[in-house]
Design a protein around this motif. Structure first.
Motif, mmCIF file in Angstrom:
data_model
loop_
_atom_site.group_PDB
_atom_site.id
_atom_site.type_symbol
_atom_site.label_atom_id
_atom_site.label_comp_id
_atom_site.label_asym_id
_atom_site.label_seq_id
_atom_site.Cartn_x
_atom_site.Cartn_y
_atom_site.Cartn_z
ATOM 1 N N GLU A 48 0.824 -1.217 0.000
ATOM 2 C CA GLU A 48 0.000 0.000 0.000
ATOM 3 C C GLU A 48 0.851 1.256 0.000
ATOM 4 O O GLU A 48 0.579 2.221 -0.713
ATOM 5 N N LEU A 49 1.905 1.216 0.843
ATOM 6 C CA LEU A 49 2.784 2.371 0.946
ATOM 7 C C LEU A 49 3.421 2.708 -0.398
ATOM 8 O O LEU A 49 3.499 3.866 -0.804
ATOM 9 N N PHE A 50 3.841 1.649 -1.117
ATOM 10 C CA PHE A 50 4.490 1.900 -2.402
ATOM 11 C C PHE A 50 3.481 2.296 -3.483
ATOM 12 O O PHE A 50 3.798 3.089 -4.360
ATOM 13 N N LEU A 51 2.273 1.760 -3.401
ATOM 14 C CA LEU A 51 1.240 2.184 -4.348
ATOM 15 C C LEU A 51 0.953 3.672 -4.158
ATOM 16 O O LEU A 51 0.747 4.415 -5.120
ATOM 17 N N TYR B 51 -3.218 -10.281 -1.856
ATOM 18 C CA TYR B 51 -2.621 -9.174 -2.610
ATOM 19 C C TYR B 51 -3.546 -8.753 -3.745
ATOM 20 O O TYR B 51 -3.745 -7.576 -4.006
ATOM 21 N N SER B 52 -4.087 -9.760 -4.412
ATOM 22 C CA SER B 52 -4.954 -9.501 -5.534
ATOM 23 C C SER B 52 -6.180 -8.696 -5.109
ATOM 24 O O SER B 52 -6.612 -7.765 -5.795
ATOM 25 N N GLN B 53 -6.718 -9.051 -3.921
ATOM 26 C CA GLN B 53 -7.877 -8.311 -3.404
ATOM 27 C C GLN B 53 -7.515 -6.863 -3.082
ATOM 28 O O GLN B 53 -8.264 -5.930 -3.359
ATOM 29 N N LEU B 54 -6.325 -6.706 -2.481
ATOM 30 C CA LEU B 54 -5.874 -5.353 -2.138
ATOM 31 C C LEU B 54 -5.748 -4.503 -3.405
ATOM 32 O O LEU B 54 -6.219 -3.361 -3.460
ATOM 33 N N LEU B 55 -5.128 -5.088 -4.454
ATOM 34 C CA LEU B 55 -4.948 -4.350 -5.706
ATOM 35 C C LEU B 55 -6.292 -4.035 -6.346
ATOM 36 O O LEU B 55 -6.527 -2.925 -6.823
ATOM 37 N N ALA B 56 -7.184 -5.024 -6.312
ATOM 38 C CA ALA B 56 -8.506 -4.831 -6.916
ATOM 39 C C ALA B 56 -9.278 -3.736 -6.191
ATOM 40 O O ALA B 56 -9.952 -2.912 -6.806
ATOM 41 N N ALA B 57 -9.135 -3.717 -4.860
ATOM 42 C CA ALA B 57 -9.832 -2.702 -4.067
ATOM 43 C C ALA B 57 -9.356 -1.307 -4.442
ATOM 44 O O ALA B 57 -10.091 -0.324 -4.307
ATOM 45 N N LYS B 58 -8.126 -1.229 -4.913
ATOM 46 C CA LYS B 58 -7.589 0.071 -5.319
ATOM 47 C C LYS B 58 -7.710 0.269 -6.825
ATOM 48 O O LYS B 58 -7.043 1.130 -7.410
ATOM 49 N N LYS B 59 -8.506 -0.590 -7.456
ATOM 50 C CA LYS B 59 -8.807 -0.477 -8.889
ATOM 51 C C LYS B 59 -7.584 -0.685 -9.777
ATOM 52 O O LYS B 59 -7.473 -0.105 -10.845
ATOM 53 N N HIS B 60 -6.649 -1.505 -9.307
ATOM 54 C CA HIS B 60 -5.503 -1.837 -10.152
ATOM 55 C C HIS B 60 -5.671 -3.245 -10.697
ATOM 56 O O HIS B 60 -5.767 -4.194 -9.930
#
Lengths: 123, 201
Positions: B104-107, B137-146
Motif C-alpha cells: 500500500e505504501l508503495f502504491l 494481494y490480488s484483493q488489495l490491488l482490486a480494491a484500489k482499482k488496479h
C-alpha cells in the motif's frame, strides 16, 4: 558520548569560518549521527541525500578513473553543499554561503573530517 | 534503435538489487553501504542511491534497468528514478511483518506514476512465508482499482524476473521486441497471462 564529541567538532567547524552555515555527520547508509543544521531542515532526508550523493560520487570517480573519492560539491545559486568522506563510516556534510572562499573552507572541512574519522575509528 | 527505462522498487530486503543483477546483461552499477540500523540484522549491504543494469533486446534496442533504495528516507530517489520510466516493477517481501501495508505504501508513493505507466507486482520469499496469500494481494490491488500482473517470484530466477518484466510490458507495448526477449515468448492478455519457453534448436 560520541555524538557530543561529534557535535563539538561540528561546532568548531561552523565557528571556524563565517562562510559555513551548517554541518552534519551522516552514516554511509544515510542516517544522521550528529548535526548542527537549521531547524527547518528535514534531517532524515538530508542524511539520506548525503549518503546517496557520496555513493554516486564514489562510483563516478571510479568509473571515470578519477581514483578514490574525496568530496562531492554541489553549487546552487544560493550557496554550496559540500560532502566529504570522514573515515570509512561517515560523511561530513557542510552548507556554505554562495560567496564563500572555497579554498579556506576546504581546509577547515578536511581538518574536521580528519578529526571525525579519528573519533569514529577510536584512534 | 530505441531505449526504454524500467524501474524496480519496493521495501528494503525485497530483492531489488538481486533482481537487477538477475536481469542485467552487464555488471550492475551498485551503490551500496553497510547498514548501521536494524537492517544490519537482515543483510550486510543496502542500496543508498540506485542500481543500474541493462537488458539487450537486440537490433540496438535496450532496456535501462534501475533499482531504488527501499528505505523511506530515500523516497527522493524513488521520485527521481521513476522519471522517464515506461514501467514499474514492485517487489514485496512476504517474509516481513506487514507486507500488505508495504505494498500500500508503495502504491501511494508511486500513485501519480502508476496512473500513467503500467506496473507489475512480484511477491518474494513466499516459500519462507506463505501468508499473506497471492489472493490477498490480488484483493488489495482490486480494491484500489488496479488490474495488474501479480506473481510469486524468486528474484534470483531469470525466468521469474523476465515474466514480471514481460507481463508489465505486455500491458502497453507488445511492439517492444517481446519475441526476442531472453528466449521467452508471451501470449498475454492482462487478465490471463501465459508464457512459454522458446524451443531451443
Amino acid at each position: 558520548m560520541k555524538e557530543d564529541a561529534m557535535k563539538t567538532i561540528l561546532s568548531d567547524l561552523n565557528g571556524s569560518s563565517g562562510d559555513i552555515e551548517a554541518s552534519a555527520v551522516v552514516s554511509l547508509d544515510g542516517l544522521m549521527m550528529a548535526s548542527l543544521l537549521p531547524a527547518d531542515v528535514e534531517e532524515d532526508r538530508v542524511a539520506a541525500m548525503s549518503a546517496a550523493l557520496l555513493s554516486l560520487g564514489e562510483r563516478t570517480a571510479k568509473e571515470l578513473a578519477r581514483g578514490t573519492l574525496n568530496q562531492v560539491l554541489i553549487q546552487g545559486s544560493e550557496g554550496y553543499t559540500i560532502m566529504t568522506e570522514a573515515g570509512s563510516e561517515a560523511v561530513l556534510t557542510v552548507l556554505a554561503k554562495k560567496d564563500a572562499k572555497l579554498g579556506l573552507i576546504f581546509l577547515d572541512i578536511s581538518r574536521a573530517a580528519k578529526a571525525l574519522s579519528n573519533l569514529l575509528s577510536g584512534a | 534503435m530505441a531505449s526504454y527505462k524500467i524501474l524496480i522498487s519496493g521495501p528494503v530486503g525485497s530483492g531489488k538489487t538481486t533482481a537487477v543483477s538477475t536481469l542485467s546483461d552487464i555488471p550492475v552499477v551498485k551503490t551500496d553501504a553497510k547498514p548501521t540500523d536494524g537492517v544490519a540484522a537482515l543483510k550486510d549491504s543496502t542500496t543508498v542511491a540506485m542500481d543500474y543494469g541493462t537488458i539487450d533486446l537486440g537490433d540496438g534496442n535496450k532496456v535501462h534497468l534501475y533499482g531504488t533504495p527501499g528505505q523511506e528516507r530515500f523516497k527522493f530517489m524513488w521520485e527521481i528514478l521513476v522519471q522517464g520510466s515506461i514501467g514499474l516493477i514492485l517487489l514485496i517481501n512476504n517474509n516481513h511483518p506487514h507486507p500488505l501495508r508495504e505494498l500500500e505504501l508503495f502504491l501511494e508513493a508511486f500513485a501519480r506514476s502508476i496512473e500513467q505507466i503500467p506496473f507489475s507486482v512480484g511477491i518474494t520469499h513466499m516459500d519462507e512465508c506463505p501468508r499473506p496469500t497471492i489472493q490477498q494481494y490480488s484483493q488489495l490491488l482490486a480494491a484500489k482499482k488496479h488490474v495488474v500482473p501479480l506473481f510469486s517470484v524468486d528474484a534470483r530466477s531469470k525466468e521469474d524476473m523476465n515474466l514480471l518484466v514481460l507481463a508489465m510490458l505486455s500491458m502497453i507495448a507488445p511492439e517492444i521486441a517481446l519475441e526476442n526477449f531472453k528466449g521467452l515468448t508471451l501470449n498475454a492478455h492482462p487478465h490471463h497471462l501465459r508464457y512459454t519457453k522458446r524451443q531451443r534448436h
